[in-house]
Design a protein around this motif. Structure first.
Motif, PDB file in Angstrom:
ATOM      1  N   PRO A   1       0.160   4.142   6.508  1.00 14.26           N
ATOM      2  CA  PRO A   1       0.589   3.574   5.231  1.00 14.26           C
ATOM      3  C   PRO A   1       1.322   4.583   4.328  1.00 14.26           C
ATOM      4  O   PRO A   1       2.008   4.186   3.407  1.00 14.26           O
ATOM      5  CB  PRO A   1      -0.727   3.146   4.579  1.00 14.26           C
ATOM      6  N   ASN A   2       1.152   5.876   4.586  1.00 12.30           N
ATOM      7  CA  ASN A   2       1.775   6.852   3.695  1.00 12.30           C
ATOM      8  C   ASN A   2       3.250   6.986   3.983  1.00 12.30           C
ATOM      9  O   ASN A   2       3.632   7.296   5.084  1.00 12.30           O
ATOM     10  CB  ASN A   2       1.128   8.232   3.865  1.00 12.30           C
TER      11      ASN A   2
ATOM     12  N   LYS B   1       0.845  -1.194   0.000  1.00 11.76           N
ATOM     13  CA  LYS B   1       0.000   0.000   0.000  1.00 11.76           C
ATOM     14  C   LYS B   1       0.885   1.251   0.000  1.00 11.76           C
ATOM     15  O   LYS B   1       0.645   2.207  -0.731  1.00 11.76           O
ATOM     16  CB  LYS B   1      -0.862  -0.027   1.265  1.00 11.76           C
ATOM     17  N   ARG B   2       1.915   1.198   0.810  1.00 15.23           N
ATOM     18  CA  ARG B   2       2.816   2.344   0.898  1.00 15.23           C
ATOM     19  C   ARG B   2       3.536   2.578  -0.432  1.00 15.23           C
ATOM     20  O   ARG B   2       3.695   3.706  -0.885  1.00 15.23           O
ATOM     21  CB  ARG B   2       3.860   2.121   1.989  1.00 15.23           C
ATOM     22  N   ARG B   3       3.933   1.462  -1.034  1.00 16.86           N
ATOM     23  CA  ARG B   3       4.662   1.553  -2.300  1.00 16.86           C
ATOM     24  C   ARG B   3       3.829   2.246  -3.378  1.00 16.86           C
ATOM     25  O   ARG B   3       4.332   3.040  -4.167  1.00 16.86           O
ATOM     26  CB  ARG B   3       5.013   0.130  -2.730  1.00 16.86           C
ATOM     27  N   LEU B   4       2.537   1.973  -3.355  1.00 16.09           N
ATOM     28  CA  LEU B   4       1.638   2.607  -4.317  1.00 16.09           C
ATOM     29  C   LEU B   4       1.371   4.062  -3.921  1.00 16.09           C
ATOM     30  O   LEU B   4       1.406   4.966  -4.748  1.00 16.09           O
ATOM     31  CB  LEU B   4       0.327   1.802  -4.349  1.00 16.09           C
ATOM     32  N   GLU B   5       1.135   4.276  -2.660  1.00 19.48           N
ATOM     33  CA  GLU B   5       0.723   5.607  -2.219  1.00 19.48           C
ATOM     34  C   GLU B   5       1.837   6.646  -2.296  1.00 19.48           C
ATOM     35  O   GLU B   5       1.572   7.837  -2.374  1.00 19.48           O
ATOM     36  CB  GLU B   5       0.142   5.531  -0.805  1.00 19.48           C
ATOM     37  N   GLN B   6       3.094   6.187  -2.280  1.00 22.10           N
ATOM     38  CA  GLN B   6       4.180   7.169  -2.387  1.00 22.10           C
ATOM     39  C   GLN B   6       4.158   7.870  -3.743  1.00 22.10           C
ATOM     40  O   GLN B   6       4.724   8.943  -3.908  1.00 22.10           O
ATOM     41  CB  GLN B   6       5.532   6.502  -2.172  1.00 22.10           C
ATOM     42  N   LEU B   7       3.455   7.265  -4.718  1.00 22.89           N
ATOM     43  CA  LEU B   7       3.429   7.857  -6.052  1.00 22.89           C
ATOM     44  C   LEU B   7       2.558   9.109  -6.108  1.00 22.89           C
ATOM     45  O   LEU B   7       2.759   9.960  -6.962  1.00 22.89           O
ATOM     46  CB  LEU B   7       2.945   6.820  -7.085  1.00 22.89           C
ATOM     47  N   ASP B   8       1.558   9.192  -5.232  1.00 21.52           N
ATOM     48  CA  ASP B   8       0.758  10.430  -5.249  1.00 21.52           C
ATOM     49  C   ASP B   8       0.911  11.233  -3.969  1.00 21.52           C
ATOM     50  O   ASP B   8       0.212  12.199  -3.755  1.00 21.52           O
ATOM     51  CB  ASP B   8      -0.718  10.145  -5.565  1.00 21.52           C
ATOM     52  N   LEU B   9       1.843  10.814  -3.136  1.00 23.65           N
ATOM     53  CA  LEU B   9       2.049  11.537  -1.878  1.00 23.65           C
ATOM     54  C   LEU B   9       2.655  12.916  -2.136  1.00 23.65           C
ATOM     55  O   LEU B   9       3.637  13.041  -2.859  1.00 23.65           O
ATOM     56  CB  LEU B   9       3.000  10.740  -0.983  1.00 23.65           C
TER      57      LEU B   9
ATOM     58  N   SER C   1      14.083  -3.364  -0.002  1.00 22.17           N
ATOM     59  CA  SER C   1      14.271  -2.868  -1.376  1.00 22.17           C
ATOM     60  C   SER C   1      14.122  -4.068  -2.298  1.00 22.17           C
ATOM     61  O   SER C   1      14.503  -5.185  -1.948  1.00 22.17           O
ATOM     62  CB  SER C   1      15.653  -2.211  -1.526  1.00 22.17           C
ATOM     63  N   LEU C   2      13.567  -3.808  -3.495  1.00 21.20           N
ATOM     64  CA  LEU C   2      13.142  -4.930  -4.348  1.00 21.20           C
ATOM     65  C   LEU C   2      14.153  -5.348  -5.408  1.00 21.20           C
ATOM     66  O   LEU C   2      14.031  -6.423  -5.981  1.00 21.20           O
ATOM     67  CB  LEU C   2      11.812  -4.562  -5.021  1.00 21.20           C
ATOM     68  N   ALA C   3      15.148  -4.496  -5.706  1.00 20.59           N
ATOM     69  CA  ALA C   3      16.007  -4.803  -6.859  1.00 20.59           C
ATOM     70  C   ALA C   3      17.398  -5.308  -6.477  1.00 20.59           C
ATOM     71  O   ALA C   3      18.282  -5.345  -7.316  1.00 20.59           O
ATOM     72  CB  ALA C   3      16.127  -3.553  -7.733  1.00 20.59           C
TER      73      ALA C   3
ATOM     74  N   THR D   1      14.185   4.403  -7.409  1.00 21.67           N
ATOM     75  CA  THR D   1      13.378   3.878  -8.521  1.00 21.67           C
ATOM     76  C   THR D   1      13.511   2.363  -8.660  1.00 21.67           C
ATOM     77  O   THR D   1      12.909   1.777  -9.566  1.00 21.67           O
ATOM     78  CB  THR D   1      13.789   4.554  -9.848  1.00 21.67           C
ATOM     79  N   GLY D   2      14.284   1.747  -7.782  1.00 21.70           N
ATOM     80  CA  GLY D   2      14.494   0.294  -7.840  1.00 21.70           C
ATOM     81  C   GLY D   2      13.171  -0.455  -7.702  1.00 21.70           C
ATOM     82  O   GLY D   2      12.379  -0.148  -6.810  1.00 21.70           O
ATOM     83  N   GLY D   3      12.941  -1.420  -8.582  1.00 21.21           N
ATOM     84  CA  GLY D   3      11.711  -2.212  -8.496  1.00 21.21           C
ATOM     85  C   GLY D   3      10.559  -1.623  -9.302  1.00 21.21           C
ATOM     86  O   GLY D   3       9.548  -2.280  -9.502  1.00 21.21           O
ATOM     87  N   PHE D   4      10.697  -0.370  -9.766  1.00 19.44           N
ATOM     88  CA  PHE D   4       9.691   0.210 -10.667  1.00 19.44           C
ATOM     89  C   PHE D   4      10.161  -0.002 -12.096  1.00 19.44           C
ATOM     90  O   PHE D   4      11.364  -0.165 -12.352  1.00 19.44           O
ATOM     91  CB  PHE D   4       9.534   1.718 -10.404  1.00 19.44           C
TER      92      PHE D   4
END
Ligand SMILES: [Zn+2]
Length: 461
Positions: free
Chosen positions: A454-455, A102-110, A233-235, A183-186
């Motif tokens: 979550p933010n 949820k956090r990973r998604l929400e950081q995009l419009d935070l 971290s995902l990458a 930007t890792g993982g995007f």
């Protein structure tokens, strides 16, 4: 004669009164008293501790001291006085404690300004928990050039908001695709450009020097770098090295030339060995360090900041993380206990640092029980969070012990922390720079200020 003098009286009296009031406000003497005292350096607690504070300084410390006449007495009863606690590893501008995806998604419009406003609450919660100083080791927001940690530190220093003294690292420095790459993982180019030194992403010795200079220019007190992979971290893999020895040498040399200490995020053994050889001041996490590497730390005087709380919290709710992160977290968690015991056995300098933001802010003191649970003596755990951290942060002249001439950062915990270390989780009194921040329960607004929020922004742990 009388007539000539009379008009002068009110002026003289007013001047005398004004200066008397000014003197009493600035130099109000406060006597703090409790059944016990930890002075930050002694091997045992001192009974009937008394600390005399004038203005923002400690003017006297001892057992059964009688304070000066007319001083304000604060008797804390069956409690233990201690230097204000320090946390050498926080992220006060962030909160990763909620649901990872949820956090990973929400950081995009935070909106980063919104995150900054939340950070004001995290700062207050932290100081009210007894942490009067923090070293804040990384504050980054994907595709944003804001320096929220610098703003937070400055606002606290100016008295605009209430929070701990902060030494900040700004964005931290890492390699392309490494643990700090926001930007890792995007998918590639989602953010329109590859991150560069202005985001803390640097490759090669010269670019690393440039990144250090850029961060110092923008207000960094300390340099943080990720020299191995990380958990959230995902990458990357958790223990692979992410800088070459030449890059680490450049990192340390440039930072030390600018009189900044270097803290490195590092789980892997090879990266730790190379970082210690390069002369870093502290290894953060250190999960997979082999005994030979721990011995090298001892030899070089490198601090270990174990951040036991971070893995503890993640493992406690492991199912909520993506499978790749679960595996990394489990591996780090399983390795770190033996590593920490080895460090204790070899007498490595241990600093107190938690990775607050991975778990909700204000729970920093839970680290004490984790340290003693792995064999550290309670008095050494208290030292880690006071005089050891002050040494690591380079501020021993000012804080870290209860001594004449030091800044009056003082906390009290109920009862005796030597028999129950979790007393540190129930801090009952906080004074920072001679000002009482709380004497009794924490303020209502701070309770749960960062609970599972979550933010948040890009991973730093
Ligand atoms: Zn961290």
């Amino acid at each position: 004669m009388r007539i000539a003098y009379r008009p002068c009286y009110p002026t003289v009296i007013a001047v005398v009164l004004v200066s008397a009031i000014a003197a009493s406000a600035a130099d109000q003497t406060v006597v703090l008293k409790a059944a016990r005292m930890f002075d930050g350096k002694s091997k045992s607690l001192i009974p009937n501790g008394v600390v005399v504070v004038q203005g923002d300084k400690i003017v006297d410390v001892g057992s059964n001291l009688a304070g000066p006449a007319g001083a304000k007495m604060i008797d804390l009863g069956d409690a233990t006085l201690s230097p204000g606690f320090m946390d050498a590893h926080t992220h006060l501008t962030l909160d990763f404690s909620g649901d990872f995806n949820k956090r990973r998604l929400e950081q995009l419009d935070l909106n980063v300004s919104e995150q900054a406003i939340k950070a004001v609450g995290y700062a207050r919660t932290t100081v009210e928990a007894g942490f009067t100083t923090v070293r804040d080791v990384g504050s980054r927001f994907v595709s944003s050039r804001e320096f929220v940690d610098v703003a937070l530190r400055n606002a606290i220093n100016k008295g605009v908001i209430v929070g701990p003294r902060m030494l900040v690292a700004t964005k931290g420095i890492g390699a392309t695709g490494g643990h700090f790459d926001p930007t890792g993982g995007f998918r590639d180019f989602l953010f329109g450009r590859e991150p560069d030194y202005t985001d803390g992403i640097a490759n090669g010795p010269d670019e690393i020097r440039k990144a250090v200079r850029f961060e110092v220019k923008n207000g960094a007190d300390v340099i943080k770098a990720a020299v191995s992979g990380g958990v959230l971290s995902l990458a990357d893999e958790v223990d692979t090295p992410q800088f070459t020895p030449a890059e680490m040498t450049a990192l340390v040399d440039e930072s030390h030339r600018l009189r900044k200490k270097v803290a490195v995020h590092c789980h892997g053994d090879q990266a730790a060995r190379e970082a210690i050889e390069a002369g870093v001041d502290s290894i953060e996490h250190g999960s997979f360090m082999k005994p030979e590497t721990v011995a090298l730390m001892k030899k070089k005087g490198t601090f270990l900041t174990p951040t036991l709380m971070a893995a503890e919290y993640i493992v406690g709710k492991i199912e909520s993380y993506p499978p790749a992160l679960q595996a990394k977290a489990r591996a780090a968690y399983n390795a770190r206990s033996q590593m920490f015991r080895n460090a204790l056995k070899m007498g490595v300098k241990v600093s107190f640092g938690t990775d607050a933001a991975v778990f909700p802010h204000g729970q920093n003191a839970k680290e004490f029980a984790l340290m003693t649970g792995l064999g550290m003596a309670p008095i050494d755990a208290l030292k880690a969070a006071t005089s050891n951290d002050a040494e690591l942060l380079g501020i021993s002249e000012k804080v870290g012990t209860l001594e004449k001439g030091k800044v009056a950062d003082i906390v009290a915990v109920p009862g005796d922390p030597m028999t129950d270390i979790t007393a540190t989780e129930r801090v009952s009194f906080v004074m920072k720079e001679g000002k009482v921040i709380r004497n009794g329960p924490p303020t209502a607004q701070t309770a749960g200020a960062s609970a599972d929020d979550p933010n948040s922004a890009a991973p730093v742990d």
